[in-house]
Design a protein around this motif. Structure first.
Motif, short mmCIF file in Angstrom:
data_model
loop_
_atom_site.label_atom_id
_atom_site.label_comp_id
_atom_site.label_asym_id
_atom_site.label_seq_id
_atom_site.Cartn_x
_atom_site.Cartn_y
_atom_site.Cartn_z
N ARG A 12 0.83 -1.21 0.00
CA ARG A 12 0.00 0.00 0.00
C ARG A 12 0.86 1.26 0.00
N GLY A 13 1.95 1.24 0.76
CA GLY A 13 2.86 2.39 0.76
C GLY A 13 3.49 2.61 -0.60
N LEU A 14 3.91 1.52 -1.25
CA LEU A 14 4.49 1.62 -2.59
C LEU A 14 3.48 2.19 -3.58
N LEU A 15 2.26 1.70 -3.53
CA LEU A 15 1.25 2.19 -4.47
C LEU A 15 0.91 3.65 -4.19
N ARG A 16 0.93 4.05 -2.93
CA ARG A 16 0.69 5.46 -2.59
C ARG A 16 1.79 6.35 -3.17
N ASP A 31 -2.39 2.52 -14.80
CA ASP A 31 -2.00 2.17 -16.16
C ASP A 31 -0.49 2.18 -16.37
N THR A 32 0.26 2.58 -15.36
CA THR A 32 1.71 2.68 -15.52
C THR A 32 2.36 1.30 -15.41
N PRO A 33 3.45 1.09 -16.11
CA PRO A 33 4.16 -0.19 -16.01
C PRO A 33 4.69 -0.46 -14.60
N ALA A 34 5.06 0.58 -13.87
CA ALA A 34 5.56 0.39 -12.50
C ALA A 34 4.49 -0.21 -11.60
N TYR A 35 3.27 0.31 -11.68
CA TYR A 35 2.16 -0.21 -10.88
C TYR A 35 1.90 -1.67 -11.23
N GLN A 36 1.83 -1.97 -12.50
CA GLN A 36 1.53 -3.33 -12.93
C GLN A 36 2.63 -4.31 -12.50
N HIS A 37 3.89 -3.86 -12.56
CA HIS A 37 5.00 -4.71 -12.15
C HIS A 37 4.96 -4.99 -10.66
N VAL A 38 4.73 -3.97 -9.85
CA VAL A 38 4.71 -4.14 -8.39
C VAL A 38 3.59 -5.08 -7.97
N VAL A 39 2.40 -4.88 -8.51
CA VAL A 39 1.27 -5.73 -8.15
C VAL A 39 1.51 -7.17 -8.61
N ALA A 40 2.03 -7.35 -9.81
CA ALA A 40 2.30 -8.70 -10.31
C ALA A 40 3.36 -9.40 -9.47
N ALA A 41 4.39 -8.66 -9.05
CA ALA A 41 5.44 -9.26 -8.23
C ALA A 41 4.90 -9.68 -6.87
N LEU A 59 11.76 -10.34 -1.59
CA LEU A 59 10.93 -9.37 -2.31
C LEU A 59 10.40 -8.30 -1.35
N HIS A 60 9.97 -8.74 -0.17
CA HIS A 60 9.45 -7.78 0.81
C HIS A 60 10.54 -6.80 1.24
N PHE A 61 11.75 -7.30 1.47
CA PHE A 61 12.86 -6.43 1.85
C PHE A 61 13.18 -5.43 0.73
N GLN A 62 13.22 -5.90 -0.52
CA GLN A 62 13.49 -5.00 -1.64
C GLN A 62 12.37 -3.98 -1.81
N ALA A 63 11.12 -4.41 -1.60
CA ALA A 63 9.99 -3.49 -1.72
C ALA A 63 10.05 -2.43 -0.63
N ALA A 64 10.40 -2.83 0.59
CA ALA A 64 10.51 -1.86 1.68
C ALA A 64 11.65 -0.87 1.41
N THR A 65 12.74 -1.36 0.85
CA THR A 65 13.86 -0.48 0.50
C THR A 65 13.46 0.50 -0.60
N TYR A 66 12.75 0.01 -1.60
CA TYR A 66 12.29 0.87 -2.70
C TYR A 66 11.28 1.89 -2.19
N LEU A 67 10.41 1.49 -1.27
CA LEU A 67 9.45 2.42 -0.66
C LEU A 67 10.19 3.52 0.07
N CYS A 68 11.23 3.17 0.81
CA CYS A 68 12.03 4.17 1.51
C CYS A 68 12.67 5.14 0.51
N LEU A 69 13.17 4.62 -0.60
CA LEU A 69 13.78 5.47 -1.63
C LEU A 69 12.75 6.43 -2.22
N LEU A 70 11.58 5.92 -2.62
CA LEU A 70 10.56 6.78 -3.22
C LEU A 70 10.10 7.87 -2.26
N ARG A 71 9.88 7.49 -1.00
CA ARG A 71 9.43 8.46 0.00
C ARG A 71 10.51 9.52 0.24
#
Length: 110
Positions: A12-16, A31-41, A59-71
């Motif tokens: 949810r944080g990543l999608l936000r 409709d973005t490729p990033a959204y579709q990739h995250v949900v599919a993963a 995957l969860h660790f990488q997603a949390a790290t990417y969320l920290c980067l985006l934020r």
């Protein structure tokens, strides 16, 4: 390694953050490729009751790290926009920026 929290919370944080980043694009963020990739993963790496998958934890660790980067990038952009140099500022403007007020000078000069 610190506790990661719930994978659903991370998703949810990543999608936000993707919604915030894509808000300027003019098209729906779903409709973005990033959204579709995250949900599919996240769908591909679900944990079932029968197995504990190391790939899902990675995957969860990488997603949390990417969320920290985006934020952090979004917050940095907001701070940079607020405080970046705008050329020469008056003393009153600088004092107001840090929360001070200049004293009035005697004789009506200020």
């Amino acid at each position: 390694m610190a506790a990661l929290g719930s994978p659903l919370r991370t998703l949810r944080g990543l999608l936000r953050e993707l919604r915030y980043a894509g808000g300027r694009a003019g098209r729906p963020y779903r409709d973005t490729p990033a959204y579709q990739h995250v949900v599919a993963a996240f769908r591909a790496h679900r944990v079932t009751s029968e197995k504990l998958c190391r790939a899902q934890q990675e995957l969860h660790f990488q997603a949390a790290t990417y969320l920290c980067l985006l934020r952090s990038v979004r917050e940095h952009g907001a701070l940079h926009q607020e405080y970046h140099g705008k050329g020469e500022r008056s003393p009153e403007e600088v004092a107001g920026l840090v929360g001070f007020r200049l004293p009035q000078q005697p004789g009506g000069k200020g």
